[in-house]
Write a protein that holds these residues in place. Structure first.
Motif, PDB file in Angstrom:
ATOM      1  N   GLY A  51      17.625  12.201  -7.532  1.00  0.00           N
ATOM      2  CA  GLY A  51      16.827  11.406  -8.460  1.00  0.00           C
ATOM      3  C   GLY A  51      15.791  12.196  -9.233  1.00  0.00           C
ATOM      4  N   ALA A  52      15.260  11.551 -10.255  1.00  0.00           N
ATOM      5  CA  ALA A  52      14.272  12.178 -11.128  1.00  0.00           C
ATOM      6  C   ALA A  52      12.961  12.445 -10.406  1.00  0.00           C
ATOM      7  CB  ALA A  52      14.026  11.294 -12.352  1.00  0.00           C
ATOM      8  N   SER A  53      12.606  11.583  -9.473  1.00  0.00           N
ATOM      9  CA  SER A  53      11.313  11.718  -8.799  1.00  0.00           C
ATOM     10  C   SER A  53      11.239  12.992  -7.960  1.00  0.00           C
ATOM     11  CB  SER A  53      11.059  10.493  -7.915  1.00  0.00           C
ATOM     12  OG  SER A  53       9.727  10.454  -7.465  1.00  0.00           O
ATOM     13  N   ALA A  54      12.344  13.354  -7.308  1.00  0.00           N
ATOM     14  CA  ALA A  54      12.352  14.569  -6.495  1.00  0.00           C
ATOM     15  C   ALA A  54      12.170  15.806  -7.366  1.00  0.00           C
ATOM     16  CB  ALA A  54      13.664  14.662  -5.710  1.00  0.00           C
ATOM     17  N   GLN A  68       5.410  10.299  -4.817  1.00  0.00           N
ATOM     18  CA  GLN A  68       6.736  10.908  -4.824  1.00  0.00           C
ATOM     19  C   GLN A  68       7.077  11.556  -3.491  1.00  0.00           C
ATOM     20  OE1 GLN A  68       6.139  13.398  -8.265  1.00  0.00           O
ATOM     21  NE2 GLN A  68       7.247  11.992  -9.612  1.00  0.00           N
ATOM     22  N   ALA A  69       6.084  12.104  -2.804  1.00  0.00           N
ATOM     23  CA  ALA A  69       6.339  12.689  -1.487  1.00  0.00           C
ATOM     24  C   ALA A  69       6.811  11.615  -0.511  1.00  0.00           C
ATOM     25  CB  ALA A  69       5.073  13.376  -0.968  1.00  0.00           C
ATOM     26  N   MET A  70       6.161  10.457  -0.532  1.00  0.00           N
ATOM     27  CA  MET A  70       6.611   9.354   0.321  1.00  0.00           C
ATOM     28  C   MET A  70       7.987   8.868  -0.104  1.00  0.00           C
ATOM     29  SD  MET A  70       3.131   7.109   0.938  1.00  0.00           S
ATOM     30  CE  MET A  70       2.448   7.195  -0.723  1.00  0.00           C
ATOM     31  N   PRO A 130       9.702  12.762   6.314  1.00  0.00           N
ATOM     32  CA  PRO A 130      10.710  11.697   6.241  1.00  0.00           C
ATOM     33  C   PRO A 130      10.606  10.923   4.934  1.00  0.00           C
ATOM     34  CG  PRO A 130       8.903  11.036   7.667  1.00  0.00           C
ATOM     35  CD  PRO A 130       8.662  12.480   7.311  1.00  0.00           C
ATOM     36  N   ILE A 131      11.676  10.248   4.573  1.00  0.00           N
ATOM     37  CA  ILE A 131      11.699   9.430   3.360  1.00  0.00           C
ATOM     38  C   ILE A 131      11.190   8.036   3.690  1.00  0.00           C
ATOM     39  CG2 ILE A 131      13.173   8.365   1.620  1.00  0.00           C
ATOM     40  CD1 ILE A 131      15.039  10.743   1.851  1.00  0.00           C
ATOM     41  N   PHE A 132      10.229   7.562   2.908  1.00  0.00           N
ATOM     42  CA  PHE A 132       9.733   6.194   3.025  1.00  0.00           C
ATOM     43  C   PHE A 132      10.183   5.432   1.781  1.00  0.00           C
ATOM     44  CE2 PHE A 132       6.799   8.790   5.514  1.00  0.00           C
ATOM     45  CZ  PHE A 132       6.791   8.109   6.716  1.00  0.00           C
ATOM     46  N   ASN A 133      11.398   4.900   1.822  1.00  0.00           N
ATOM     47  CA  ASN A 133      11.871   4.137   0.668  1.00  0.00           C
ATOM     48  C   ASN A 133      11.187   2.775   0.638  1.00  0.00           C
ATOM     49  OD1 ASN A 133      13.255   2.462   2.518  1.00  0.00           O
ATOM     50  ND2 ASN A 133      15.064   3.764   2.437  1.00  0.00           N
ATOM     51  N   ASP A 134      11.550   1.970  -0.341  1.00  0.00           N
ATOM     52  CA  ASP A 134      10.876   0.682  -0.517  1.00  0.00           C
ATOM     53  C   ASP A 134      11.141  -0.284   0.632  1.00  0.00           C
ATOM     54  OD1 ASP A 134       9.903   1.680  -2.845  1.00  0.00           O
ATOM     55  OD2 ASP A 134      11.200   0.518  -4.181  1.00  0.00           O
ATOM     56  N   ALA A 135      12.178  -0.014   1.426  1.00  0.00           N
ATOM     57  CA  ALA A 135      12.432  -0.851   2.593  1.00  0.00           C
ATOM     58  C   ALA A 135      11.509  -0.472   3.752  1.00  0.00           C
ATOM     59  CB  ALA A 135      13.894  -0.727   3.030  1.00  0.00           C
ATOM     60  N   ASN A 136      11.052   0.789   3.771  1.00  0.00           N
ATOM     61  CA  ASN A 136      10.108   1.231   4.805  1.00  0.00           C
ATOM     62  C   ASN A 136       8.666   0.930   4.415  1.00  0.00           C
ATOM     63  OD1 ASN A 136      12.276   3.982   4.870  1.00  0.00           O
ATOM     64  ND2 ASN A 136      12.194   2.480   6.512  1.00  0.00           N
ATOM     65  N   LEU A 137       8.286   1.383   3.224  1.00  0.00           N
ATOM     66  CA  LEU A 137       6.957   1.112   2.666  1.00  0.00           C
ATOM     67  C   LEU A 137       7.159   0.584   1.251  1.00  0.00           C
ATOM     68  CD1 LEU A 137       4.837   4.256   3.690  1.00  0.00           C
ATOM     69  CD2 LEU A 137       4.805   1.989   4.744  1.00  0.00           C
ATOM     70  N   THR A 138       6.690  -0.606   0.991  1.00  0.00           N
ATOM     71  CA  THR A 138       6.817  -1.167  -0.349  1.00  0.00           C
ATOM     72  C   THR A 138       5.961  -0.364  -1.331  1.00  0.00           C
ATOM     73  OG1 THR A 138       4.948  -2.676  -0.086  1.00  0.00           O
ATOM     74  CG2 THR A 138       7.123  -3.460   0.662  1.00  0.00           C
ATOM     75  N   PRO A 139       6.218  -0.477  -2.635  1.00  0.00           N
ATOM     76  CA  PRO A 139       5.370   0.216  -3.606  1.00  0.00           C
ATOM     77  C   PRO A 139       3.889  -0.114  -3.437  1.00  0.00           C
ATOM     78  CG  PRO A 139       7.354  -0.566  -4.678  1.00  0.00           C
ATOM     79  CD  PRO A 139       7.378  -1.129  -3.285  1.00  0.00           C
ATOM     80  N   GLU A 140       3.599  -1.366  -3.104  1.00  0.00           N
ATOM     81  CA  GLU A 140       2.205  -1.750  -2.898  1.00  0.00           C
ATOM     82  C   GLU A 140       1.617  -1.045  -1.673  1.00  0.00           C
ATOM     83  OE1 GLU A 140       4.212  -4.705  -5.350  1.00  0.00           O
ATOM     84  OE2 GLU A 140       4.690  -3.846  -3.384  1.00  0.00           O
ATOM     85  N   GLN A 141       2.401  -0.903  -0.627  1.00  0.00           N
ATOM     86  CA  GLN A 141       1.918  -0.206   0.567  1.00  0.00           C
ATOM     87  C   GLN A 141       1.730   1.281   0.308  1.00  0.00           C
ATOM     88  OE1 GLN A 141       5.053  -1.578   3.253  1.00  0.00           O
ATOM     89  NE2 GLN A 141       3.554  -2.757   4.416  1.00  0.00           N
ATOM     90  N   LYS A 142       2.618   1.863  -0.492  1.00  0.00           N
ATOM     91  CA  LYS A 142       2.430   3.264  -0.869  1.00  0.00           C
ATOM     92  C   LYS A 142       1.122   3.430  -1.634  1.00  0.00           C
ATOM     93  CE  LYS A 142       7.322   4.647  -1.194  1.00  0.00           C
ATOM     94  NZ  LYS A 142       8.010   3.366  -0.949  1.00  0.00           N
ATOM     95  N   ARG A 143       0.824   2.482  -2.515  1.00  0.00           N
ATOM     96  CA  ARG A 143      -0.445   2.526  -3.255  1.00  0.00           C
ATOM     97  C   ARG A 143      -1.626   2.409  -2.294  1.00  0.00           C
ATOM     98  NH1 ARG A 143      -0.822  -1.855  -7.765  1.00  0.00           N
ATOM     99  NH2 ARG A 143      -0.854  -3.199  -5.916  1.00  0.00           N
ATOM    100  N   ASP A 144      -1.504   1.589  -1.259  1.00  0.00           N
ATOM    101  CA  ASP A 144      -2.569   1.472  -0.271  1.00  0.00           C
ATOM    102  C   ASP A 144      -2.784   2.802   0.457  1.00  0.00           C
ATOM    103  OD1 ASP A 144      -2.864  -1.193  -0.930  1.00  0.00           O
ATOM    104  OD2 ASP A 144      -1.674  -1.930   0.768  1.00  0.00           O
ATOM    105  N   VAL A 145      -1.695   3.488   0.782  1.00  0.00           N
ATOM    106  CA  VAL A 145      -1.811   4.790   1.438  1.00  0.00           C
ATOM    107  C   VAL A 145      -2.525   5.781   0.524  1.00  0.00           C
ATOM    108  CG1 VAL A 145      -0.509   6.771   2.319  1.00  0.00           C
ATOM    109  CG2 VAL A 145       0.197   4.450   2.917  1.00  0.00           C
TER     110      VAL A 145
END
Length: 261
Positions: free
Chosen positions: A80-83, A186-188, A196-211
């Motif tokens: 993907g583009a993000s990597a 992008q690291a998450m 490890p990969i934290f996709n949207d099923a592991n951490l939602t975009p909102e949770q990534k923003r909280d981190v």
């Protein structure tokens, strides 16, 4: 009743049921991937062509002419583009030298060139897309919720305040205090190197923003008790106080005893 039972056991019923299940599963998967991955349609043909030229000039030695991978570098099909934006944008790629992990350094390409290479790699197969700007605004996140997520998923490598730490075989978890919000996300999202990969099923975009909000909140912490001593924990801080505090007490005692004589 016998006729009804025969109809229920008709072989076509199983085929129809299987087809319906496949359609529902495929539709759900397509909807999910459209929301979370990038495709070649999101970039212009001009950008993809320019990115391919940059890739061939700078990346094919390790990753192969078609990004299929070589003994010196993994396949990039589907990353993907993000990597690409993370690895090239942080200067980890191209590698300065082979070692336990890529070193952070000044990027060798402009952001436009990075975008073009990301577009080319994204055109090879679906993968994590560039994050939306709304999820990179730490002011909209919840540092308290992010702190809980960080301590559960990240602190064992990055330290509870993101100060980083040593891993095995010369590897290490980097200090996060000066990492940009985009690269934290992008690291998450992509799980570079040992992460490890934290996709949207592991951490939602909102949770990534909280981190991200939590990491920002502890990057410049206040120290109401005095020196923060690197925020390395109560054991080291207690040892520091014991060593220097006791040394100061002994020194003062010796000085007072010498004066009394």
């Amino acid at each position: 009743m016998k006729l009804l039972a025969q109809r229920r056991r008709h072989p076509l019923a199983l085929v129809v049921l299987l087809l319906v299940g496949l359609l529902v599963t495929g539709g759900a998967y397509a909807l999910f991937t459209n929301n979370s991955t990038a495709t070649a349609q999101q970039a212009s043909t001009k950008d993809i062509e320019a990115g391919e030229k940059l890739f061939i000039s700078n990346c094919k030695t390790c990753h192969g002419a078609n990004a299929e991978g070589t003994p010196n570098g993994p396949s990039l099909i589907g990353v993907g583009a993000s990597a690409v934006d993370f690895q090239v944008g942080t200067g980890r790629m191209p590698l300065q030298m082979h070692g336990p992990q890529g070193q952070v350094k000044k990027p060798q390409f402009s952001q436009d060139e990075i975008d073009q290479m990301a577009a080319y790699v994204a055109s090879l197969g679906p993968g994590p897309a560039l994050p939306d700007e709304e999820y990179l605004d730490a002011s909209k996140g919840d540092p308290a919720a992010g702190g809980g997520l960080f301590r559960t998923n990240c602190a064992m490598c990055h330290n509870v305040v993101g100060a980083g730490g040593a891993l095995t075989r010369g590897k290490y978890a980097p200090n996060l205090s000066e990492v940009s919000e985009k690269h934290l996300y992008q690291a998450m999202q992509t799980g570079p190197q040992n992460m490890p990969i934290f996709n949207d099923a592991n951490l939602t975009p909102e949770q990534k923003r909280d981190v991200i909000a939590y990491v920002r909140s502890v990057s410049e912490p206040t120290s109401p008790g005095g020196f923060k001593l690197g925020s390395i924990g109560p054991v080291a801080e207690g040892l520091f106080i014991w060593f220097f505090g006791l040394g100061a007490v002994v020194g003062i005692t010796v000085w007072l005893t010498a004066r009394s004589k």
